[in-house]
Scaffold this active site. Structure first.
Site, PDB file in Angstrom:
ATOM      1  N   LYS A 162       0.771  -1.053  -0.072  1.00 22.86           N
ATOM      2  CA  LYS A 162       0.510  -0.270  -0.402  1.00 22.86           C
ATOM      3  C   LYS A 162       1.112   1.363  -0.167  1.00 22.86           C
ATOM      4  CE  LYS A 162      -4.134   1.949  -0.044  1.00 22.86           C
ATOM      5  NZ  LYS A 162      -5.183   0.993  -1.933  1.00 22.86           N
ATOM      6  N   SER A 222      -9.408  -0.416  -4.961  1.00 19.53           N
ATOM      7  CA  SER A 222      -8.960  -0.173  -3.164  1.00 19.53           C
ATOM      8  C   SER A 222     -10.320  -0.061  -2.550  1.00 19.53           C
ATOM      9  CB  SER A 222      -7.844   1.057  -2.677  1.00 19.53           C
ATOM     10  OG  SER A 222      -7.513   1.106  -1.448  1.00 19.53           O
TER      11      SER A 222
END
Length: 593
Positions: free
Chosen positions: A194, A392
């Site tokens: 991430k 996401s």
């Protein structure tokens, strides 16, 4: 007396400003009514050519703006056609006897990767009619060439520019600038990959991020080369070598390596088009632009579906995900949730296609939409069609659907959560000489205060919240995709995948476009004839007076002033949003030149 004159003067200024605003509103209304009144049907002459050029960003849906051609009061006057109408027009032209071929003209803006894929496939389908496609440009970017490579003939200006050098991805790191300003980015995240927060605390890519970028960029590039190889009948390894060695530097090189079919000036192209439509070189070429062709009366073989009582709803979710209403270019949890509720409760709607084109955003807003997808799935079939991005938060709102379609070059995955909280103490104290003091009723009453650093206890609290959000995210994906949470965690961790890779990982069911998703929804609902209806309802410019219109004018003026630098303005706005709430967002924007 002095105060009296000040009051009178202020009143006069206020009256004048109000009068100007009212006058402006009246003028816009008049222009709008005039524009709508002149929205007449376009007649397509026999032996016409459909001209397609992309000199504007391609959104998911054509904006509902009758003033689009006026360029008035800072409102963007550029004509813009959504992907929905582009695909409809190309399909309509395929069976229109008045359209003899397509002229794919030079474009200075290339749609996103998956959007280009859908348009390209529509052009390939158009060629099955036996009609021709001619492509011409003075400058070929790699994105535009990918579209143009399907044409029967590809031409370039003899003095033009042909870019063929491979893909690259560059990330801007801000840590050095933040250090100079005395600002510390306090990072709370879950996910090894991430990397959305890396620019704020690193000066270069982490090993994990470099690995994932190398992987998905390689997948995108391989698909790019494969498509051109099939269309141009050139060995893929040869294409890789041409780009790797930068062998195409001049138009003559593009011709030598058979990437184009000829070097011609525009007048020569027009003569060829006239010849293909049976005209003399002295005659005027009959062309119709894509935007005008939308208004033509040409019919398609699917028109019988319009008479059906059955409906398939397409719910468009495009842009960053936040709370509130959103608009054509942003996803508001309130508006999308309302749309899903409407189609769920409408008995005429037999199935739903959720069109997702989003890099993510607020994790809370994403969860709100996910809940509505879950409820819709219990009532009727819901199929997801992914656009350029469904990553996401964009994947979060997709994972509960019955089935997920993506293009090979869709960017998806990025299952992870992060939050950013700036510590601006040094900036305020050392740079500005500003200090703060105060009182509080509890130990954590001022949690989130940017004028001081987080304490270890506060950091642990926020980390726990983000961990909890990631657990909810992976659990939702595991349930939706019928996988174990441990497996989703192993392919999650914020890792970005292309559509092709996501198939292998079980995050996507099939490769296909929005039409494939519609057909799948119809099949699952057990219907053959149906009418497509779009949600949420698009607001016209007349519904935007007040804050909405002011924001649109403001954005348009800033965009006009900043030009290509507008993207940095948007990045700053995005960073500001990140600091308000935990985010489930794609690490970066991907641009292929």
């Amino acid at each position: 007396m002095k105060q009296f004159f000040k009051f009178v003067l202020a009143s006069m200024v206020g009256f004048l400003l109000t009068s100007v605003i009212v006058l402006v509103v009246i003028i816009v209304l008049i222009f709008g009514i005039f524009a709508e009144a002149n929205d007449k049907t376009v007649e397509v002459e026999p032996n016409s050519i459909l001209q397609i050029s992309f000199n504007y960003p391609v959104s998911e849906r054509t904006p509902n703006n009758p003033l689009s051609a006026l360029n008035f009061l800072g409102i963007d006057g550029e004509k813009s056609i959504g992907l929905n109408d582009i695909l409809v027009n190309i399909k309509k032209a395929k069976t229109d006897d008045n359209i003899k071929g397509i002229f794919l003209n030079e474009s200075n803006i290339t749609p996103g990767e998956a959007t280009s894929e859908e348009i390209r496939n529509a052009l390939i389908d158009f060629k099955k009619s036996g009609k021709f496609i001619i492509a011409y440009s003075e400058i070929y970017t790699q994105g535009f060439y990918y579209l143009a490579s399907v044409a029967d003939k590809v031409y370039i200006n003899p003095k033009g520019i042909f870019l063929f050098h491979g893909f690259s991805q560059q990330i801007t790191f801000l840590k050095g600038a933040l250090d100079k300003l005395g600002i510390e980015a306090q990072i709370i995240k879950v996910g090894t990959y991430k990397s959305a927060v890396e620019p704020y605390f690193l000066t270069k890519m982490s090993d994990a991020n470099r690995l994932q970028v190398t992987s998905y960029l390689g997948s995108l590039y391989d698909h790019f080369l494969t498509g051109i190889s099939e269309s141009r009948k050139i060995n893929k390894d040869s294409l890789f070598n041409y780009a790797n060695e930068l062998k195409v530097r001049l138009p003559e090189d593009a011709l030598k390596y058979k990437l184009v079919d000829g070097l011609k000036y525009k007048d020569e192209i027009l003569d060829e088009l006239k010849q293909r439509t049976g005209l003399d070189t002295k005659d005027d070429l009959k062309t119709v632009e894509l935007g005008d062709y939308l208004k033509s009366e040409s019919q398609t073989k699917d028109d019988n579906k319009k008479e059906s009582k059955n409906r398939i709803a397409i719910v468009y979710a495009s842009g960053e995900i936040n709370g509130g209403d959103g608009d054509d270019n942003s996803i508001g949890s309130e508006s999308i949730s309302k749309a899903l509720r409407q189609v769920r409760l409408d008995d005429k709607v037999k199935a739903v296609v959720l069109r997702v084109n989003s890099p993510g955003g607020s994790s809370l807003a994403s969860d709100v939409i996910w809940r509505e997808v879950m409820l819709t799935k219990k009532a009727k079939p819901i199929i997801v069609s992914m656009g350029d991005y469904a990553a996401s938060g964009g994947y979060y709102i997709s994972c509960a659907a019955d089935s997920i379609f993506a293009e090979p070059n869709t960017i998806t995955g990025s299952i992870g959560i992060f939050a950013v909280l700036p510590n601006m103490q040094k900036f305020f104290n050392d740079k500005l000489g500003v200090t703060f003091d105060g009182v509080k009723t509890g130990k954590y009453a001022d949690l989130g205060n940017i004028s001081r650093p987080l304490t270890p206890e506060e950091h642990a609290i926020l980390q726990n919240q983000v961990d909890h959000g990631y657990d909810d995210f992976t659990k939702a994906v595991a349930n939706g995709r019928h996988k174990t949470q441990a497996y989703i965690n192993s392919i999650g961790q914020g890792r970005v995948w292309t559509g092709e890779q996501a198939i292998e990982k079980g995050l996507v069911d099939r490769l296909g476009n929005i039409n494939d998703a519609v057909k799948s929804a119809a099949k699952k609902a057990g219907i053959k004839n149906y009418k497509l209806v779009a949600y949420p309802e698009q607001k016209s410019i007349f519904n935007k007076f007040g804050a909405g219109l002011t924001a649109e004018v403001k954005t348009s003026m800033v965009k006009s002033e900043l030009g290509d630098n507008f993207k940095y303005y948007e990045q700053i706005k995005s960073v500001t949003q990140m600091m308000r709430t935990p985010q489930a967002r794609l690490p970066y924007d991907i641009v292929i030149n």
